[in-house]
Design an enzyme around this catalytic site. Sequence first.
Site, PDB file in Angstrom:
ATOM      1  N   SER A 530       2.084  -6.471   2.720  1.00  0.00           N
ATOM      2  CA  SER A 530       3.339  -6.490   3.272  1.00  0.00           C
ATOM      3  C   SER A 530       4.030  -7.618   3.338  1.00  0.00           C
ATOM      4  CB  SER A 530       3.188  -5.717   4.754  1.00  0.00           C
ATOM      5  OG  SER A 530       4.437  -5.398   5.237  1.00  0.00           O
ATOM      6  N   HIS A 645       3.453   3.104   4.109  1.00  0.00           N
ATOM      7  CA  HIS A 645       3.337   1.754   4.029  1.00  0.00           C
ATOM      8  C   HIS A 645       2.000   1.274   4.123  1.00  0.00           C
ATOM      9  CE1 HIS A 645       4.527  -2.349   4.067  1.00  0.00           C
ATOM     10  NE2 HIS A 645       4.127  -2.619   5.445  1.00  0.00           N
TER      11      HIS A 645
END
Length: 672
Positions: A530, A645
């Site tokens: 991320s 995610h």
Amino acid sequence: MTDPYLWLEDVTADRSLDWVRERNARTVGEYTENSEFSALEGRILELLDTDARIPYVALRGDYLYNFWRDGEHKRGIWRRTSLAEYRSEDPQWDVLLDVDELAEREGENWVWAGASVLRPAQTRALLSFSRGGADASVVREFDLDTRQFVTDNPFDVPEAKTSISWIDENSVYVGTDFGDGSMTDSGYPRIAKRWHRGTPLSEAVTVFEGESTDVSVGASYDDTPGYERHFVGRSIDFYNSERYELLPDGKLLRIDTPDDAGTSVYRDWLTVRPRTDWEVDGTIYPAGSLLVTDYADYLAGSRELTPLFTPDEHTSLEQGTWTRNHLLLVTLSDVQTRLSVLTPTETGWDEKPLDGVPELTASGVISTDARSGDNFFVNSSGFTTPATLFYGTVGGPLEPVKQAPSFFDADGISVSQYFVASDDGTEIPYFVVRRDDADGPCPTLLYGYGGFENSMVPGYSGSVGFAWLERGGAYVVANIRGGGEYGPSWHTQAVREGRHKVFEDFAAVARDLVARGITTTKQLAAQGGSNGGLLMGVMLTRYPELFGAIVCQVPLLDMKRYHLLLAGASWMAEYGDPDDPEDWKFISEYSPYQNTSATAEYPPILVTTSTRDDRVHPGHARKMTALLEEQGHEVWYYENIEGGHGGAADNAQAAFKSALTFMFLWRTLTRP
């Protein structure tokens, strides 16, 4: 300049998915079709599925709720039990919902996304499910008595990035996609509404609206008996917000604290944690302090504030959590935790240490139930110490109630903490975990994040233990700026035009590992996901000479377009606005996609992402991989078709992704 790989941002286009499948096949063929991978994957899956894991719970009055996945329940079961049962060696669970059975019955790829239980009756719940692990979810009302979804005027919300919470049995606050203009530029609710049972969602009554440029807007109800209150607020950006009490006549009463402060109301108390120094009536309260005042008096104009915590150069506040009558604090001192209990008295606030947790571990409060009492759960673990879950009541001893098993042999493995000066002289701490009998440099994995004030504290990982440490590798966690290890200023000095400090800190740690003889450049790998994936992209393009391999997971890489993709606009307070020429000057200096070079020598890199990630767009990973391929660099790519995610929708996918990563790292770092 025209982006030749813009077409890869079309997530589900046939051309894009064909490109993905071709690269997946190449990576799978190279690293997974062998017995070593199969054994490693199996061992990681066994770890993830084992019943010996701690079933962490949320305290809700008489019940403790848990969501559980294992080999039999791949999508998971939602269940609850009593405190007495939970404290037993083999508690009996009341299964409320089997997500595997639901997904099979409905022909949907449901992934559990959470539950909101109506208090105090606990007869209804709002359950959220995503398709494939995305952030967007479907909300459905569930009857906890019948164990069925409600069919008579339910509070059901179609798939969207929704916020929803109970007011009472027949009304909720909801923010969702109501149609054109109802979502912010970041893709989150812009409007908060009160929805009454028996009316269509389209007729819910607006109670608060924000701006399209806000990150999000929300409303909530405080059901504390005797302190029932309604609140609304808008997140202007990731770190600045406005909060109001919603009065019975519909008027808004501003809670006038700094926009960048963390603000919380509990019973009689207002707590404020400023992120920058705050001057009040001639007194300066430093960033990272925790201040308390009487809520009603503050609204009436009083500014009498009591500091409950004041940071210093070594110590920061990590967590503050209320029980019914006390405030539990977790602080970090050079990234090592300390717990204490604060109690309001007639003469002020009394502070006592919360003793009983092991030394050299990281501890945090997992759950309290301020409505019911002063009981709480604390979890404690370290790099070589499996987690222990403690139960306690303020004023009494901590009782270990659950102990995670050891998943690797930690005998002869120790943890050290070092400090190294970054480019501007700031001392950066980092932890090294390795065998005591390490003879010379060894394969080393350096992990970092460096953003959004997230602290990287010690924690146990069985897969790191047996896939890396047992094989003779060293594992390193860097506490670089951008995180929260030393309070808000550790973060704020590294946002926007200060972003370069994050990268310089990480590079300084990498150099120090080699200088100390722990590893060599050829044997040093870096990993991050991320925001940490952005860090990895910069390590590749700006510091390639420092590493022998890089793993870049669900990354941000094209910083020219990040704010246009999915939730990217919500992060402009962190990185800046690429459309502003002044901001682009500093962003363009490090944006990995714009700073690749065909003539540079890059270490081999594994890039991973998920098709279903609707937070960080998979286009970042796809386009960077395509560009690196075009330039002739060694790049491996794997995209999970599900997973959101987090990169995986179930334990089997997580085990595959983890084993793939370790295979790539060990093979690459040990090449002849």
